[in-house]
Design a protein around this motif. Structure first.
Motif, PDB file in Angstrom:
ATOM      1  N   UNK A   1      40.864  34.620  36.630  1.00 26.13           N
ATOM      2  CA  UNK A   1      41.875  35.133  35.712  1.00 26.13           C
ATOM      3  C   UNK A   1      41.551  36.554  35.275  1.00 26.13           C
ATOM      4  N   UNK A   2      40.284  36.844  35.012  1.00 20.81           N
ATOM      5  CA  UNK A   2      39.907  38.188  34.571  1.00 20.81           C
ATOM      6  C   UNK A   2      40.124  39.199  35.690  1.00 20.81           C
ATOM      7  N   UNK A   3      39.707  38.856  36.911  1.00 22.21           N
ATOM      8  CA  UNK A   3      39.920  39.746  38.049  1.00 22.21           C
ATOM      9  C   UNK A   3      41.413  40.006  38.250  1.00 22.21           C
ATOM     10  N   UNK A   4      42.228  38.947  38.143  1.00 16.55           N
ATOM     11  CA  UNK A   4      43.653  39.062  38.432  1.00 16.55           C
ATOM     12  C   UNK A   4      44.415  39.786  37.334  1.00 16.55           C
ATOM     13  N   UNK A   5      44.120  39.472  36.080  1.00 17.26           N
ATOM     14  CA  UNK A   5      44.941  39.979  34.982  1.00 17.26           C
ATOM     15  C   UNK A   5      44.390  41.271  34.362  1.00 17.26           C
ATOM     16  N   UNK A   6      43.060  41.436  34.356  1.00 23.80           N
ATOM     17  CA  UNK A   6      42.483  42.615  33.695  1.00 23.80           C
ATOM     18  C   UNK A   6      42.272  43.757  34.686  1.00 23.80           C
ATOM     19  N   UNK A   7      41.744  43.421  35.863  1.00 23.90           N
ATOM     20  CA  UNK A   7      41.419  44.460  36.844  1.00 23.90           C
ATOM     21  C   UNK A   7      42.459  44.471  37.959  1.00 23.90           C
ATOM     22  N   UNK A   8      43.697  44.726  37.571  1.00 20.30           N
ATOM     23  CA  UNK A   8      44.799  44.723  38.526  1.00 20.30           C
ATOM     24  C   UNK A   8      44.720  45.908  39.489  1.00 20.30           C
ATOM     25  N   UNK A   9      44.264  47.035  39.002  1.00 20.76           N
ATOM     26  CA  UNK A   9      44.181  48.231  39.849  1.00 20.76           C
ATOM     27  C   UNK A   9      42.875  48.219  40.629  1.00 20.76           C
ATOM     28  N   UNK A  10      42.960  48.404  41.941  1.00 18.70           N
ATOM     29  CA  UNK A  10      41.777  48.455  42.795  1.00 18.70           C
ATOM     30  C   UNK A  10      41.840  49.698  43.666  1.00 18.70           C
ATOM     31  N   UNK A  11      40.706  50.340  43.839  1.00 16.31           N
ATOM     32  CA  UNK A  11      40.672  51.565  44.609  1.00 16.31           C
ATOM     33  C   UNK A  11      39.317  51.730  45.287  1.00 16.31           C
TER      34      UNK A  11
ATOM     35  N   UNK B   1      46.735  45.972  28.944  1.00 17.59           N
ATOM     36  CA  UNK B   1      47.092  45.851  30.353  1.00 17.59           C
ATOM     37  C   UNK B   1      47.032  47.218  31.020  1.00 17.59           C
ATOM     38  N   UNK B   2      46.391  47.265  32.176  1.00 16.84           N
ATOM     39  CA  UNK B   2      46.312  48.499  32.935  1.00 16.84           C
ATOM     40  C   UNK B   2      45.117  49.366  32.606  1.00 16.84           C
ATOM     41  N   UNK B   3      44.339  48.998  31.592  1.00 19.08           N
ATOM     42  CA  UNK B   3      43.174  49.825  31.228  1.00 19.08           C
ATOM     43  C   UNK B   3      41.970  49.551  32.121  1.00 19.08           C
ATOM     44  N   UNK B   4      41.966  48.428  32.813  1.00 19.41           N
ATOM     45  CA  UNK B   4      40.849  48.093  33.687  1.00 19.41           C
ATOM     46  C   UNK B   4      41.176  48.357  35.144  1.00 19.41           C
ATOM     47  N   UNK B   5      40.190  48.758  35.904  1.00 20.61           N
ATOM     48  CA  UNK B   5      40.353  48.926  37.341  1.00 20.61           C
ATOM     49  C   UNK B   5      39.044  48.572  38.033  1.00 20.61           C
ATOM     50  N   UNK B   6      39.156  48.228  39.309  1.00 25.10           N
ATOM     51  CA  UNK B   6      37.979  47.844  40.087  1.00 25.10           C
ATOM     52  C   UNK B   6      37.777  48.866  41.197  1.00 25.10           C
ATOM     53  N   UNK B   7      36.614  49.504  41.184  1.00 27.59           N
ATOM     54  CA  UNK B   7      36.292  50.505  42.203  1.00 27.59           C
ATOM     55  C   UNK B   7      35.364  49.892  43.235  1.00 27.59           C
ATOM     56  N   UNK B   8      35.689  50.099  44.510  1.00 33.21           N
ATOM     57  CA  UNK B   8      34.786  49.723  45.601  1.00 33.21           C
ATOM     58  C   UNK B   8      34.117  51.005  46.082  1.00 33.21           C
ATOM     59  N   UNK B   9      32.829  51.132  45.825  1.00 31.31           N
ATOM     60  CA  UNK B   9      32.104  52.361  46.155  1.00 31.31           C
ATOM     61  C   UNK B   9      31.584  52.325  47.590  1.00 31.31           C
ATOM     62  N   UNK B  10      31.138  53.498  48.052  1.00 28.94           N
ATOM     63  CA  UNK B  10      30.634  53.623  49.418  1.00 28.94           C
ATOM     64  C   UNK B  10      29.417  52.724  49.619  1.00 28.94           C
ATOM     65  N   UNK B  11      29.420  51.965  50.706  1.00 26.13           N
ATOM     66  CA  UNK B  11      28.317  51.050  50.989  1.00 26.13           C
ATOM     67  C   UNK B  11      27.159  51.815  51.641  1.00 26.13           C
ATOM     68  N   UNK B  12      25.955  51.260  51.514  1.00 26.59           N
ATOM     69  CA  UNK B  12      24.754  51.922  52.031  1.00 26.59           C
ATOM     70  C   UNK B  12      24.422  51.401  53.428  1.00 26.59           C
ATOM     71  N   UNK B  13      25.360  51.560  54.348  1.00 23.11           N
ATOM     72  CA  UNK B  13      25.148  51.040  55.694  1.00 23.11           C
ATOM     73  C   UNK B  13      25.650  52.046  56.722  1.00 23.11           C
ATOM     74  N   UNK B  14      24.766  52.485  57.614  1.00 21.30           N
ATOM     75  CA  UNK B  14      25.142  53.468  58.630  1.00 21.30           C
ATOM     76  C   UNK B  14      26.179  52.912  59.597  1.00 21.30           C
ATOM     77  N   UNK B  15      26.060  51.614  59.939  1.00 20.31           N
ATOM     78  CA  UNK B  15      27.033  51.007  60.848  1.00 20.31           C
ATOM     79  C   UNK B  15      28.421  50.938  60.206  1.00 20.31           C
ATOM     80  N   UNK B  16      28.459  50.933  58.888  1.00 22.46           N
ATOM     81  CA  UNK B  16      29.729  50.948  58.173  1.00 22.46           C
ATOM     82  C   UNK B  16      30.189  52.355  57.854  1.00 22.46           C
ATOM     83  N   UNK B  17      29.524  53.350  58.461  1.00 19.71           N
ATOM     84  CA  UNK B  17      29.883  54.770  58.277  1.00 19.71           C
ATOM     85  C   UNK B  17      29.804  55.211  56.814  1.00 19.71           C
TER      86      UNK B  17
END
Length: 377
Positions: free
Chosen positions: A29-39, A279-295
């Protein structure tokens, strides 16, 4: 194509994209309702000033004047480095022999059987990754992250504080499981929590979640109040409405480990509390991974296959680096009960009045919430 060649070719980015598109994700519920924005963020670090930024009205400038910075000049230049969720599943020599039996001559049927087994492995890695991400999101709603972390020195803690003062808070003088409490007291609590957020500089559509005891207490308040005195308050399948304000039951949990390494189950929302957020104040950032094979790219999920010699096996490794971002002062917590709040029927005084300003507060909340239609999960 040999079995090993097929495994390496099958476990590719194309497979990951296909699984993400067709599988049912593990949400909360928290992921769905609070962190709606993902980037996706191409960098491995994030600035704390951005997390604590309050989006609000700013002054205009005279013609030719300097631009007004969103962050104050004295904002601390503090950088956060999110840590990776890095998991693995070993395809041992024995398991490879089992897959070889399924693979047979490598015809279409054999490839389909092996593909199904490989897909299951990757989906298990995805599920565990998403469960861990959900746990981090739940902790972020408390204004800090304090989660289990495996290191070379054993079990340690992954700790990030989003602000020195923590989240906003409201303290009740009388808890809502008190025999004297009424729906008006519950409503005034919501209004007071909203006022705390407003004074912190945050405005917009609000939502409220309740822990198990808090939800039970509020439900009991509605149930024991005569129908003619409920003023539209209702109990639905997954939320209750008090004077037009929806309050969602959050009964989700996540697992962590204590100082001795034993697994513990924690509530995503404290059982005795309400939590309000914008609503809309939370967002989830996916940062660069530390893997050479993943560029070294930012992605919600990455997987690869590594050949091992001792023991002789293939290791399927996954990685993700999620970071929930939300200003702590845009969240307000309130402890509203110390029990499940079972009540006897209330005798309502028809002359009871709402606290000063509460009626205007309700009108403001209804206007804000009407601006954005409610989303279904």
């Amino acid at each position: 194509m040999t079995l090993l060649e097929f495994i390496r070719s099958h476990l590719s980015l194309a497979l990951i994209s296909e699984l993400i598109e067709h599988r049912t994700p593990v949400t909360s519920m928290i992921f769905t309702r609070v962190f709606e924005r993902r980037e996706n963020r191409p960098t491995p670090t994030l600035n704390l000033a951005e997390i604590n930024r309050a989006t609000k009205c700013m002054p205009v400038i005279h013609r030719g004047g300097h631009a007004v910075p969103l962050d104050p000049h004295n904002a601390a230049v503090t950088w956060i480095e999110p840590l990776s969720i890095r998991l693995s599943e070993l395809i041992t020599g024995a398991k490879l022999n089992n897959l070889k039996t399924l693979y047979g001559t490598g015809d279409e049927h054999g490839q389909a059987l092996v593909s199904a087994e490989l897909d299951r492995m990757v989906q298990d890695l995805m599920d565990s990754t998403e469960l861990t991400r959900n746990a981090l999101c739940a902790q972020a709603l408390t204004g800090k992250i304090d989660y289990q972390m495996e290191s070379e020195n054993g079990l340690e803690r992954y700790e990030i504080s989003f602000g020195t003062d923590g989240t906003s808070k409201y303290a009740l003088t009388t808890l809502l499981d008190d025999e004297s409490a009424t729906l008006i007291d519950a409503y005034n609590t919501i209004i007071a929590m909203r006022k705390v957020l407003s004074e912190a500089g945050y405005s917009g559509t609000i939502e409220v979640m309740a822990g198990s005891n808090a939800y039970s207490t509020l439900s009991n308040l509605v149930a024991v109040t005569p129908e003619s005195s409920r003023l539209g308050s209702t109990i639905s399948e997954n939320h209750i409405t008090i004077f037009g304000i929806p309050i969602y039951a959050n009964l989700d949990t996540y697992t962590d480990k204590n100082s001795s390494g034993a697994e513990v189950v924690k509530d995503c929302v404290d059982k005795n509390s309400l939590v309000m957020y914008i609503k809309g104040s939370g967002k989830l950032a996916y940062c660069a991974i530390d893997d050479l094979d993943g560029n070294l790219q930012a992605t919600p999920f990455f997987s690869k296959v590594v050949k091992l010699d001792d023991p002789s096996a293939y290791n399927v490794i996954s990685e993700s680096k999620p970071m929930p971002l939300i200003p702590p002062k845009s969240i307000c917590w309130a402890t509203v009960t110390a029990s499940m709040g079972r009540r006897t029927a209330l005798t309502i005084n028809n002359n009871i009045t709402v606290d000063a300003g509460a009626e205007q507060g309700l009108q403001n909340i209804e206007e804000q919430n009407s601006e954005e239609p409610e989303k279904t999960e």
